[in-house]
Design an enzyme around this catalytic site. Sequence first.
Site, short mmCIF file in Angstrom:
data_model
loop_
_atom_site.label_atom_id
_atom_site.label_comp_id
_atom_site.label_asym_id
_atom_site.label_seq_id
_atom_site.Cartn_x
_atom_site.Cartn_y
_atom_site.Cartn_z
N SER A 1 1.21 1.36 -0.96
CA SER A 1 2.66 1.26 -0.74
C SER A 1 3.17 -0.01 -1.39
CB SER A 1 2.97 1.22 0.76
OG SER A 1 4.33 0.88 0.97
N TYR B 1 0.91 -0.85 9.47
CA TYR B 1 0.92 0.09 8.34
C TYR B 1 0.65 -0.64 7.02
CZ TYR B 1 2.73 3.32 4.82
OH TYR B 1 2.87 4.12 3.70
#
Length: 307
Positions: free
Chosen positions: A187, A200
């Site tokens: 990400s 995350y």
Amino acid sequence: MALIEVFFALVGACVILRCAVWLAHWPMIFFPSVFYPLPENFFTSMGKWAVITGGSDGIGKAYAQEFARRGLDVVIISRSKEKLDRAKRDIEISTGAKVIAIAADFTKGNIYRGIAEKIEDLEVAILVNNVGILPTQIPCKLLETKQLEQNINGVINCNVKTMVKMCQIILPGMVKRGRGIILNVSSGMAKIPCPIYTLYTATKVFVERFSRGLQAEYKSSGILIQVVSPFAVSTQMSGHLKTNLITLSAEGFVRNSLMHLKAGEQTYGSISHTILGWVVQAIPTWILRRDAFHHSFQEYVKKRMGT
């Protein structure tokens, strides 16, 4: 005095060289098909199958469709059998490729023997470690996460352990044949400390470091390993955001990211996300630490997702 002058001259030369390399890299980012062309048979020359985790929806399904369109048969692995069956049917009808669907819950830790047995005889050209989950749909501080203990285990199993175990299963065959591609989806948020997405983004930092280390270990074996670090892509995880210059469709993002396949061991996958990555990394860390920023970002996400 002369030594000091030499030192500063060397420092200046290094800065100029770094800037020159950075400027030279710009055309490669904007015109990847020119600088990193892929032969038409590039993917099929690696083998016969592509294996995609989280392949029933979003980015994973888009990868499966794209590789099927380019001549590979595909294995899609995900939790929902209903979604898998629907994705399998869509890919087979639209591409004519053979599709194997394997239902597996990646938040659990005892699923890998079954997966290995189902794909052990396949000549895997490409592994896409795409599956990933958020601890909560709306970002929050760690201790505010509902069912925190369950979420810790689930997120780490899904986002971290899955990638390592799938590499353990598939990498030996690639090394034996001397060719193969592994794409690990991280990400763009992993590039900075990201409060209220802490768990995350920490798992996505692991994805990046693991991928780059693994590439150093197995590049000489003919294996191409790349970490792909997108920002906003319109998927179920992001609440199917409306697409625009920054928020890309899953299909558009995948097509763009494959154009950057030979661009290095890490890519943002698109021009707009590359520029956004530079902007995000320029944000002073003191801003990220402020409670006011956390609250504003939460409200922004709620608004974007319509909650």
